[in-house]
Design a protein around this motif. Structure first.
Motif, PDB file in Angstrom:
ATOM      1  N   HIS A 192       9.316  -0.392  16.500  1.00  0.00           N
ATOM      2  CA  HIS A 192      10.535   0.124  17.125  1.00  0.00           C
ATOM      3  C   HIS A 192      10.731   1.606  16.802  1.00  0.00           C
ATOM      4  O   HIS A 192      11.476   2.289  17.482  1.00  0.00           O
ATOM      5  N   TYR A 193      10.050   2.122  15.766  1.00  0.00           N
ATOM      6  CA  TYR A 193      10.080   3.558  15.473  1.00  0.00           C
ATOM      7  C   TYR A 193       8.957   4.255  16.242  1.00  0.00           C
ATOM      8  O   TYR A 193       9.191   5.216  16.941  1.00  0.00           O
ATOM      9  N   HIS A 194       7.725   3.780  16.063  1.00  0.00           N
ATOM     10  CA  HIS A 194       6.587   4.191  16.888  1.00  0.00           C
ATOM     11  C   HIS A 194       5.413   3.273  16.579  1.00  0.00           C
ATOM     12  O   HIS A 194       5.430   2.511  15.610  1.00  0.00           O
ATOM     13  N   GLU A 195       4.411   3.336  17.403  1.00  0.00           N
ATOM     14  CA  GLU A 195       3.286   2.394  17.377  1.00  0.00           C
ATOM     15  C   GLU A 195       2.622   2.241  16.008  1.00  0.00           C
ATOM     16  O   GLU A 195       2.222   1.146  15.622  1.00  0.00           O
ATOM     17  N   HIS A 196       2.489   3.333  15.239  1.00  0.00           N
ATOM     18  CA  HIS A 196       1.741   3.289  13.981  1.00  0.00           C
ATOM     19  C   HIS A 196       2.624   3.369  12.745  1.00  0.00           C
ATOM     20  O   HIS A 196       2.112   3.533  11.640  1.00  0.00           O
ATOM     21  N   TYR A 197       3.926   3.260  12.908  1.00  0.00           N
ATOM     22  CA  TYR A 197       4.854   3.386  11.779  1.00  0.00           C
ATOM     23  C   TYR A 197       4.683   2.189  10.855  1.00  0.00           C
ATOM     24  O   TYR A 197       5.023   1.065  11.186  1.00  0.00           O
ATOM     25  N   TYR A 198       4.148   2.434   9.658  1.00  0.00           N
ATOM     26  CA  TYR A 198       3.921   1.385   8.668  1.00  0.00           C
ATOM     27  C   TYR A 198       4.717   1.749   7.426  1.00  0.00           C
ATOM     28  O   TYR A 198       4.450   2.764   6.776  1.00  0.00           O
ATOM     29  N   GLY A 199       5.711   0.956   7.118  1.00  0.00           N
ATOM     30  CA  GLY A 199       6.586   1.299   6.008  1.00  0.00           C
ATOM     31  C   GLY A 199       6.959   0.108   5.158  1.00  0.00           C
ATOM     32  O   GLY A 199       6.753  -1.047   5.532  1.00  0.00           O
ATOM     33  N   ALA A 200       7.518   0.422   3.993  1.00  0.00           N
ATOM     34  CA  ALA A 200       8.065  -0.569   3.076  1.00  0.00           C
ATOM     35  C   ALA A 200       9.328   0.016   2.469  1.00  0.00           C
ATOM     36  O   ALA A 200       9.405   1.223   2.212  1.00  0.00           O
ATOM     37  N   PHE A 201      10.312  -0.834   2.235  1.00  0.00           N
ATOM     38  CA  PHE A 201      11.611  -0.409   1.750  1.00  0.00           C
ATOM     39  C   PHE A 201      12.005  -1.185   0.501  1.00  0.00           C
ATOM     40  O   PHE A 201      11.826  -2.405   0.445  1.00  0.00           O
ATOM     41  N   VAL A 202      12.556  -0.465  -0.477  1.00  0.00           N
ATOM     42  CA  VAL A 202      13.085  -1.101  -1.684  1.00  0.00           C
ATOM     43  C   VAL A 202      14.423  -0.458  -2.031  1.00  0.00           C
ATOM     44  O   VAL A 202      14.715   0.667  -1.609  1.00  0.00           O
ATOM     45  N   LEU A 203      15.210  -1.180  -2.807  1.00  0.00           N
ATOM     46  CA  LEU A 203      16.444  -0.627  -3.353  1.00  0.00           C
ATOM     47  C   LEU A 203      16.188  -0.287  -4.815  1.00  0.00           C
ATOM     48  O   LEU A 203      15.758  -1.144  -5.596  1.00  0.00           O
ATOM     49  N   ASP A 204      16.438   0.971  -5.184  1.00  0.00           N
ATOM     50  CA  ASP A 204      16.203   1.412  -6.559  1.00  0.00           C
ATOM     51  C   ASP A 204      17.327   0.897  -7.471  1.00  0.00           C
ATOM     52  O   ASP A 204      18.237   0.203  -6.998  1.00  0.00           O
ATOM     53  N   PRO A 205      17.307   1.218  -8.768  1.00  0.00           N
ATOM     54  CA  PRO A 205      18.319   0.686  -9.684  1.00  0.00           C
ATOM     55  C   PRO A 205      19.769   1.028  -9.317  1.00  0.00           C
ATOM     56  O   PRO A 205      20.687   0.327  -9.734  1.00  0.00           O
ATOM     57  N   ASP A 206      19.969   2.078  -8.541  1.00  0.00           N
ATOM     58  CA  ASP A 206      21.324   2.448  -8.127  1.00  0.00           C
ATOM     59  C   ASP A 206      21.635   2.047  -6.692  1.00  0.00           C
ATOM     60  O   ASP A 206      22.663   2.421  -6.148  1.00  0.00           O
ATOM     61  N   GLY A 207      20.745   1.313  -6.047  1.00  0.00           N
ATOM     62  CA  GLY A 207      20.987   0.835  -4.693  1.00  0.00           C
ATOM     63  C   GLY A 207      20.569   1.785  -3.594  1.00  0.00           C
ATOM     64  O   GLY A 207      20.854   1.546  -2.421  1.00  0.00           O
ATOM     65  N   HIS A 208      19.856   2.868  -3.943  1.00  0.00           N
ATOM     66  CA  HIS A 208      19.339   3.779  -2.923  1.00  0.00           C
ATOM     67  C   HIS A 208      18.195   3.102  -2.176  1.00  0.00           C
ATOM     68  O   HIS A 208      17.366   2.415  -2.780  1.00  0.00           O
ATOM     69  N   ASN A 209      18.141   3.293  -0.862  1.00  0.00           N
ATOM     70  CA  ASN A 209      17.101   2.716  -0.018  1.00  0.00           C
ATOM     71  C   ASN A 209      15.902   3.670  -0.022  1.00  0.00           C
ATOM     72  O   ASN A 209      15.929   4.726   0.604  1.00  0.00           O
ATOM     73  N   ILE A 210      14.859   3.277  -0.745  1.00  0.00           N
ATOM     74  CA  ILE A 210      13.687   4.124  -0.925  1.00  0.00           C
ATOM     75  C   ILE A 210      12.531   3.538  -0.118  1.00  0.00           C
ATOM     76  O   ILE A 210      12.238   2.349  -0.217  1.00  0.00           O
ATOM     77  N   GLU A 211      11.884   4.385   0.646  1.00  0.00           N
ATOM     78  CA  GLU A 211      10.829   3.947   1.560  1.00  0.00           C
ATOM     79  C   GLU A 211       9.547   4.726   1.310  1.00  0.00           C
ATOM     80  O   GLU A 211       9.577   5.901   0.947  1.00  0.00           O
ATOM     81  N   ALA A 212       8.429   4.055   1.525  1.00  0.00           N
ATOM     82  CA  ALA A 212       7.138   4.731   1.655  1.00  0.00           C
ATOM     83  C   ALA A 212       6.669   4.457   3.076  1.00  0.00           C
ATOM     84  O   ALA A 212       6.783   3.330   3.558  1.00  0.00           O
ATOM     85  N   VAL A 213       6.176   5.495   3.754  1.00  0.00           N
ATOM     86  CA  VAL A 213       5.785   5.342   5.151  1.00  0.00           C
ATOM     87  C   VAL A 213       4.475   6.075   5.429  1.00  0.00           C
ATOM     88  O   VAL A 213       4.242   7.164   4.913  1.00  0.00           O
ATOM     89  N   CYS A 214       3.650   5.427   6.245  1.00  0.00           N
ATOM     90  CA  CYS A 214       2.404   6.022   6.743  1.00  0.00           C
ATOM     91  C   CYS A 214       2.510   6.031   8.266  1.00  0.00           C
ATOM     92  O   CYS A 214       2.848   5.004   8.868  1.00  0.00           O
ATOM     93  N   HIS A 215       2.206   7.167   8.874  1.00  0.00           N
ATOM     94  CA  HIS A 215       2.279   7.305  10.326  1.00  0.00           C
ATOM     95  C   HIS A 215       0.904   7.243  10.998  1.00  0.00           C
ATOM     96  O   HIS A 215       0.814   7.419  12.207  1.00  0.00           O
ATOM     97  N   GLN A 216      -0.110   6.998  10.204  1.00  0.00           N
ATOM     98  CA  GLN A 216      -1.481   6.993  10.712  1.00  0.00           C
ATOM     99  C   GLN A 216      -1.875   5.599  11.214  1.00  0.00           C
ATOM    100  O   GLN A 216      -1.449   4.598  10.652  1.00  0.00           O
ATOM    101  N   PRO A 217      -2.725   5.547  12.247  1.00  0.00           N
ATOM    102  CA  PRO A 217      -3.285   4.247  12.609  1.00  0.00           C
ATOM    103  C   PRO A 217      -4.180   3.785  11.460  1.00  0.00           C
ATOM    104  O   PRO A 217      -4.613   4.590  10.642  1.00  0.00           O
ATOM    105  N   GLU A 218      -4.456   2.501  11.428  1.00  0.00           N
ATOM    106  CA  GLU A 218      -5.288   1.971  10.326  1.00  0.00           C
ATOM    107  C   GLU A 218      -6.420   2.855  10.084  1.00  0.00           C
ATOM    108  O   GLU A 218      -7.083   3.409   9.649  1.00  0.00           O
TER     109      GLU A 218
END
Length: 130
Positions: A104-130
């Motif tokens: 829904h963001y784009h074809e190759h958007y691969y991400g993961a989301f976590v909440l840190d100790p203070d509740g911040h939404n922290i993401e790692a994202v790769c925009h590259q195709p496999e």
């Protein structure tokens, strides 16, 4: 465009160690620390890649964390997104979205989301195709 960004955290040592663990899979490391005596404001830790501290965590004057924010860190590949997610969970983060495609963001958007100790939404994202 952004030179650096900082978050106020409720537990400096806890957050410094959390980010030390979760940013390592993305190539990030603790670059420098400054003390409350140096800043006149609180202790701060700067993380970055290649010696440049562009992500900071620090104590706040009132002991409260910054209201929840979202920060996305660039990952070089999908394996790094996966490693970030697992390192974050091992460091005490809460799952806020397992690694996977988000077409829904784009074809190759691969991400993961976590909440840190203070509740911040922290993401790692790769925009590259496999």
């Amino acid at each position: 465009m952004i030179d650096h960004i900082g978050l106020q955290v409720s537990g400096f040592e806890r957050s410094r160690e959390f980010y030390r663990k979760v940013l390592a899979p993305l190539g990030g490391a603790l670059v420098m620390e400054v003390t409350a005596e140096q800043t006149g404001d609180g202790d701060h830790a700067g993380f970055g890649v290649k010696g440049v501290p562009n992500f900071w965590v620090g104590t706040s004057s009132n002991g409260m964390a910054t209201g929840p924010v979202h920060i996305a860190f660039t990952a070089p590949d999908r394996a790094a997104v996966d490693a970030f997610f697992h390192a974050a969970l091992a460091a005490g983060a809460k799952d806020n979205g397992a690694p996977g495609l988000r077409p829904h963001y784009h074809e190759h958007y691969y991400g993961a989301f976590v909440l840190d100790p203070d509740g911040h939404n922290i993401e790692a994202v790769c925009h590259q195709p496999e």
